[in-house]
Scaffold this active site. Structure first.
Site, PDB file in Angstrom:
ATOM      1  N   GLU A 216       0.694  -1.304  -0.033  1.00 37.00           N
ATOM      2  CA  GLU A 216      -0.032   0.118  -0.051  1.00 37.00           C
ATOM      3  C   GLU A 216       0.994   1.224   0.030  1.00 37.00           C
ATOM      4  O   GLU A 216       0.849   2.066   0.823  1.00 37.00           O
ATOM      5  CB  GLU A 216      -0.902  -0.010   1.313  1.00 37.00           C
ATOM      6  CG  GLU A 216      -1.637  -1.222   1.426  1.00 37.00           C
ATOM      7  CD  GLU A 216      -2.600  -1.065   2.706  1.00 37.00           C
ATOM      8  OE1 GLU A 216      -2.287  -0.514   3.595  1.00 37.00           O
ATOM      9  OE2 GLU A 216      -3.533  -2.074   2.754  1.00 37.00           O
ATOM     10  N   PRO A 217       1.612   1.484  -1.170  1.00 36.20           N
ATOM     11  CA  PRO A 217       2.558   2.677  -1.067  1.00 36.20           C
ATOM     12  C   PRO A 217       1.761   3.906  -1.218  1.00 36.20           C
ATOM     13  O   PRO A 217       0.770   3.991  -2.272  1.00 36.20           O
ATOM     14  CB  PRO A 217       3.605   2.141  -2.031  1.00 36.20           C
ATOM     15  CG  PRO A 217       2.763   1.438  -3.075  1.00 36.20           C
ATOM     16  CD  PRO A 217       1.874   0.702  -2.042  1.00 36.20           C
ATOM     17  N   GLY A 218       2.159   5.037  -0.768  1.00 35.12           N
ATOM     18  CA  GLY A 218       1.610   6.233  -0.842  1.00 35.12           C
ATOM     19  C   GLY A 218       2.592   7.452  -1.291  1.00 35.12           C
ATOM     20  O   GLY A 218       2.767   7.640  -2.365  1.00 35.12           O
ATOM     21  N   ARG A 219       3.245   7.817  -0.135  1.00 32.55           N
ATOM     22  CA  ARG A 219       4.339   8.579  -0.447  1.00 32.55           C
ATOM     23  C   ARG A 219       5.312   8.231  -1.296  1.00 32.55           C
ATOM     24  O   ARG A 219       5.676   9.193  -2.137  1.00 32.55           O
ATOM     25  CB  ARG A 219       5.114   8.983   1.010  1.00 32.55           C
ATOM     26  CG  ARG A 219       6.019  10.045   0.911  1.00 32.55           C
ATOM     27  CD  ARG A 219       6.762  10.170   2.485  1.00 32.55           C
ATOM     28  NE  ARG A 219       5.839   9.862   3.452  1.00 32.55           N
ATOM     29  CZ  ARG A 219       5.283  10.555   4.498  1.00 32.55           C
ATOM     30  NH1 ARG A 219       5.579  11.875   4.221  1.00 32.55           N
ATOM     31  NH2 ARG A 219       4.902  10.156   5.483  1.00 32.55           N
TER      32      ARG A 219
ATOM     33  N   ARG B  90       2.212  19.970   6.453  1.00 30.25           N
ATOM     34  CA  ARG B  90       3.183  19.112   6.889  1.00 30.25           C
ATOM     35  C   ARG B  90       4.199  19.852   7.726  1.00 30.25           C
ATOM     36  O   ARG B  90       4.785  19.356   9.060  1.00 30.25           O
ATOM     37  CB  ARG B  90       3.792  18.459   5.807  1.00 30.25           C
ATOM     38  CG  ARG B  90       2.859  17.566   5.147  1.00 30.25           C
ATOM     39  CD  ARG B  90       3.458  16.485   4.094  1.00 30.25           C
ATOM     40  NE  ARG B  90       4.157  15.435   4.875  1.00 30.25           N
ATOM     41  CZ  ARG B  90       5.529  15.365   5.084  1.00 30.25           C
ATOM     42  NH1 ARG B  90       6.125  16.364   4.694  1.00 30.25           N
ATOM     43  NH2 ARG B  90       5.840  14.330   6.048  1.00 30.25           N
TER      44      ARG B  90
ATOM     45  N   TYR C 297       4.423  17.992  11.407  1.00 30.51           N
ATOM     46  CA  TYR C 297       5.512  17.193  11.758  1.00 30.51           C
ATOM     47  C   TYR C 297       6.763  17.807  11.834  1.00 30.51           C
ATOM     48  O   TYR C 297       7.890  17.170  11.539  1.00 30.51           O
ATOM     49  CB  TYR C 297       5.278  16.165  10.769  1.00 30.51           C
ATOM     50  CG  TYR C 297       4.128  15.561  10.257  1.00 30.51           C
ATOM     51  CD1 TYR C 297       3.367  14.969  11.132  1.00 30.51           C
ATOM     52  CD2 TYR C 297       3.476  15.884   8.961  1.00 30.51           C
ATOM     53  CE1 TYR C 297       2.094  14.459  10.758  1.00 30.51           C
ATOM     54  CE2 TYR C 297       2.155  15.328   8.628  1.00 30.51           C
ATOM     55  CZ  TYR C 297       1.519  14.743   9.587  1.00 30.51           C
ATOM     56  OH  TYR C 297       0.295  14.117   9.180  1.00 30.51           O
TER      57      TYR C 297
ATOM     58  N   TYR D 263       0.349  13.919   0.873  1.00 34.11           N
ATOM     59  CA  TYR D 263      -0.198  14.624   1.745  1.00 34.11           C
ATOM     60  C   TYR D 263      -0.048  16.007   1.751  1.00 34.11           C
ATOM     61  O   TYR D 263       0.335  16.724   2.846  1.00 34.11           O
ATOM     62  CB  TYR D 263       0.438  14.003   3.145  1.00 34.11           C
ATOM     63  CG  TYR D 263       0.470  12.638   3.224  1.00 34.11           C
ATOM     64  CD1 TYR D 263      -0.572  11.809   3.273  1.00 34.11           C
ATOM     65  CD2 TYR D 263       1.691  11.736   2.883  1.00 34.11           C
ATOM     66  CE1 TYR D 263      -0.702  10.614   3.683  1.00 34.11           C
ATOM     67  CE2 TYR D 263       1.787  10.387   3.170  1.00 34.11           C
ATOM     68  CZ  TYR D 263       0.316   9.763   3.429  1.00 34.11           C
ATOM     69  OH  TYR D 263       0.305   8.468   3.203  1.00 34.11           O
TER      70      TYR D 263
ATOM     71  N   CYS E 201      -2.931  34.228  10.755  1.00 36.97           N
ATOM     72  CA  CYS E 201      -2.580  34.930  11.670  1.00 36.97           C
ATOM     73  C   CYS E 201      -2.112  33.820  12.915  1.00 36.97           C
ATOM     74  O   CYS E 201      -3.002  33.711  13.913  1.00 36.97           O
ATOM     75  CB  CYS E 201      -3.710  35.617  12.112  1.00 36.97           C
ATOM     76  SG  CYS E 201      -5.263  34.883  11.874  1.00 36.97           S
ATOM     77  N   GLU E 202      -1.255  32.886  12.363  1.00 36.27           N
ATOM     78  CA  GLU E 202      -0.652  32.152  13.567  1.00 36.27           C
ATOM     79  C   GLU E 202       0.980  32.041  13.573  1.00 36.27           C
ATOM     80  O   GLU E 202       1.458  32.058  12.183  1.00 36.27           O
ATOM     81  CB  GLU E 202      -1.347  30.672  13.442  1.00 36.27           C
ATOM     82  CG  GLU E 202      -2.753  30.325  13.697  1.00 36.27           C
ATOM     83  CD  GLU E 202      -3.074  29.260  13.955  1.00 36.27           C
ATOM     84  OE1 GLU E 202      -2.239  28.431  14.750  1.00 36.27           O
ATOM     85  OE2 GLU E 202      -4.061  28.785  13.593  1.00 36.27           O
TER      86      GLU E 202
HETATM   87  N1  LLP Z   1      -1.557   1.928   4.748  1.00 35.40           N
HETATM   88  C1  LLP Z   1      -2.269   2.418   5.550  1.00 35.40           C
HETATM   89  C2  LLP Z   1      -3.120   1.653   6.475  1.00 35.40           C
HETATM   90  C3  LLP Z   1      -1.800   3.690   5.913  1.00 35.40           C
HETATM   91  O1  LLP Z   1      -2.312   4.208   7.217  1.00 35.40           O
HETATM   92  C4  LLP Z   1      -0.958   4.760   5.334  1.00 35.40           C
HETATM   93  C5  LLP Z   1      -0.647   5.812   5.850  1.00 35.40           C
HETATM   94  C6  LLP Z   1      -0.506   4.007   4.180  1.00 35.40           C
HETATM   95  C7  LLP Z   1      -0.798   2.665   3.743  1.00 35.40           C
HETATM   96  C8  LLP Z   1       0.427   4.760   3.433  1.00 35.40           C
HETATM   97  O2  LLP Z   1       1.811   5.257   3.823  1.00 35.40           O
HETATM   98  P1  LLP Z   1       2.893   5.603   2.929  1.00 35.40           P
HETATM   99  O3  LLP Z   1       3.337   4.787   1.925  1.00 35.40           O
HETATM  100  O4  LLP Z   1       2.394   6.954   2.241  1.00 35.40           O
HETATM  101  O5  LLP Z   1       3.940   5.997   4.022  1.00 35.40           O
HETATM  102  N2  LLP Z   1       0.211  12.850   6.722  1.00 35.40           N
HETATM  103  C9  LLP Z   1       1.418  12.120   6.948  1.00 35.40           C
HETATM  104  C10 LLP Z   1       1.496  10.776   6.766  1.00 35.40           C
HETATM  105  C11 LLP Z   1       0.343   9.888   7.443  1.00 35.40           C
HETATM  106  C12 LLP Z   1       0.413   8.378   6.750  1.00 35.40           C
HETATM  107  C13 LLP Z   1      -0.900   7.773   7.277  1.00 35.40           C
HETATM  108  N3  LLP Z   1      -1.016   6.366   6.808  1.00 35.40           N
HETATM  109  C14 LLP Z   1       2.570  12.920   6.646  1.00 35.40           C
HETATM  110  O6  LLP Z   1       2.203  13.932   5.804  1.00 35.40           O
HETATM  111  O7  LLP Z   1       3.710  12.877   6.682  1.00 35.40           O
END
Ligand code: LLP
Length: 417
Positions: free
Chosen positions: A273-276, A312, A316, A371, A342-343
């Site tokens: 499940e890659p996102g980033r 972000r 973080y 994100y 205004c923060e």
């Molecule tokens: N699968 C599940 C169940 C997740 O909760 C997440 C991310 C992913 C896959 C994808 O993860 P990745 O490959 O993108 O690392 N908003 C934060 C990141 C929150 C991630 C939440 N879960 C940021 O901006 O760093």
């Protein structure tokens, strides 16, 4: 590798000058590169080439319909965490049997939607959720395919807000309780146990935590097998980090090799499940410098993008490189890059050595494809930014900048006022 490069001191996205887009679209806007997205997805997917696998892009990182459609075209599946993401995924053309649904707080309407759609599997995070899915599946005369999300208690060594696989985190079910959850699930009339799942965190830059989590899951699979509960899908979640600054995360090939090694001869379909790692460096946020201002203690570059556009940094303490869209002669200087909100927390960069920029210049906040837009808000009644995609020498606005009318859409003033 990404396709935001300088040509003669001017930043291009693929073959389009970024400032040409700014002239036409205005600022701020998110900009995505088709070639980079394609390259990143293929690199990740191909890295697992030797394995039976399904890569399910994690929608939460970027839910632009255009981005989703591109990934669906490349053969991606989808990892969702809400009914809204399911809705978007279907609009973008993902086939339901390539959609997995994670999340600790699925609502009844969302469960029903996913059951009606016939998704590949629910990643179940609690016993109560399991009971509810069984109940709804029975009511709708469906069979729900489930995996249990296991919390392997592994430290992913990342920011605490995005660590998810420690026993103190709200996610998943600990390994011992998972066994009884599986036994229970396997006796339920409208549940079909098909998988096992974990997701230990995000922006992970080492391989070891993944290996530790996988070993723990593999062990569980063997125990379940001995109990007559066969597991077909092993979902490793997402989490592979990217380079924002100086991080050197493992290449997908090394990550895949490590996973293949731990899996050994286990016969299973791997789900990822890659996102980033797919979208992070495929997008930037482009802002215009409104003013420069010298305080007594610090200098500030005030841009038309703010914390509501890119959360972000304040959330973080995240680092996003700030690059001039057109490189100019002159001295670099140290300043905070801030927005109009205004923060004091409204910053995009702090104490940063910044290349020479003046009022009216364009700045690119790099690595903002994951994100970024998805976490933006209307705070201070600011209009959410436009989103643009470049492919080769063409660009398309894939989401219009919001208007004042959008801002109050759905609001009403009651008669008693
Ligand atoms: N699968 C599940 C169940 C997740 O909760 C997440 C991310 C992913 C896959 C994808 O993860 P990745 O490959 O993108 O690392 N908003 C934060 C990141 C929150 C991630 C939440 N879960 C940021 O901006 O760093």
């Amino acid at each position: 590798m990404h396709y935001f490069q300088y040509r003669n001191n001017e930043m291009f996205c693929e073959d389009v000058p970024v400032q040409a887009i700014a002239r036409q679209v205005g600022t701020p806007f998110y900009l995505y590169s088709h070639a980079t997205l394609t390259r990143h997805f293929n690199a990740f997917n191909d890295a697992f080439g030797g394995l039976d696998r399904l890569v399910c892009f994690s929608a939460k990182a970027n839910t632009s319909l255009a981005v989703l459609k591109l990934l669906a075209n490349l053969g991606s599946g989808l990892d969702i965490v809400s009914g809204g993401e399911l809705f978007r995924g279907l609009k973008a053309g993902f086939s339901p049997d390539r959609i997995v649904y994670s999340g600790v707080g699925k609502r009844v309407d969302e469960i029903d939607f996913a059951l009606e759609t016939g998704i590949l599997m629910f990643n179940v995070e609690s016993l109560e959720e399991l009971e509810l899915i069984q109940m709804r599946a029975e009511a709708l005369r469906k069979k729900a395919r489930v995996s249990i999300r296991v919390n392997p208690d592994v430290d992913p060594k990342t920011h605490p807000y995005i660590s998810t696989g420690l026993k103190k985190n709200k996610f998943g079910i600990d390994t011992e309780s998972a066994i009884s959850a599986y036994q229970r699930a396997s006796r339920m009339s409208h549940i079909s146990v098909v998988g096992i799942d974990c997701h230990i965190g995000s922006q992970i830059t080492e391989i070891q935590p993944f290996e530790d989590a996988l070993k723990s899951l593999k062990n569980l699979i063997q125990r379940l097998g001995n109990m007559g509960i066969p597991i077909r899908h092993l979902d490793m979640g997402g989490g592979l980090g990217i380079t924002y600054r100086e991080e050197s995360p493992p290449h997908p090939i090394d990550y895949a090799r490590a996973i293949a090694h731990v899996l050994g001869d286990l016969k299973i379909q791997l789900i990822l499940e890659p996102g980033r790692v797919i979208v992070g460096n495929a997008g930037i946020l482009v802002a215009r410098v409104l003013y420069r201002k010298k305080g007594l203690a610090k200098e500030f570059v005030i841009t038309d993008a703010a914390m509501n556009d890119l959360m972000r940094p304040i959330l973080y303490n995240a680092y996003h490189e700030a690059m001039p869209v057109v490189r100019a002669e002159g001295e670099s200087f140290t300043a905070d890059i801030v927005g109009p909100i205004c923060e004091t927390g409204d910053f995009l960069a702090q104490d940063r050595l910044i290349p020479p920029v003046q009022s009216g210049d364009l700045l690119a906040l790099m690595s903002a494809g994951a994100y970024g837009f998805v976490m933006s808000s209307n705070y201070c009644s600011r209009l959410r930014a436009a989103e643009v995609m470049v492919k080769g020498d063409q660009f398309v606005v894939v989401k219009d900048r919001e208007t004042y009318a959008d801002l109050i859409a759905g609001e009403s003033i009651p008669d008693f006022l």
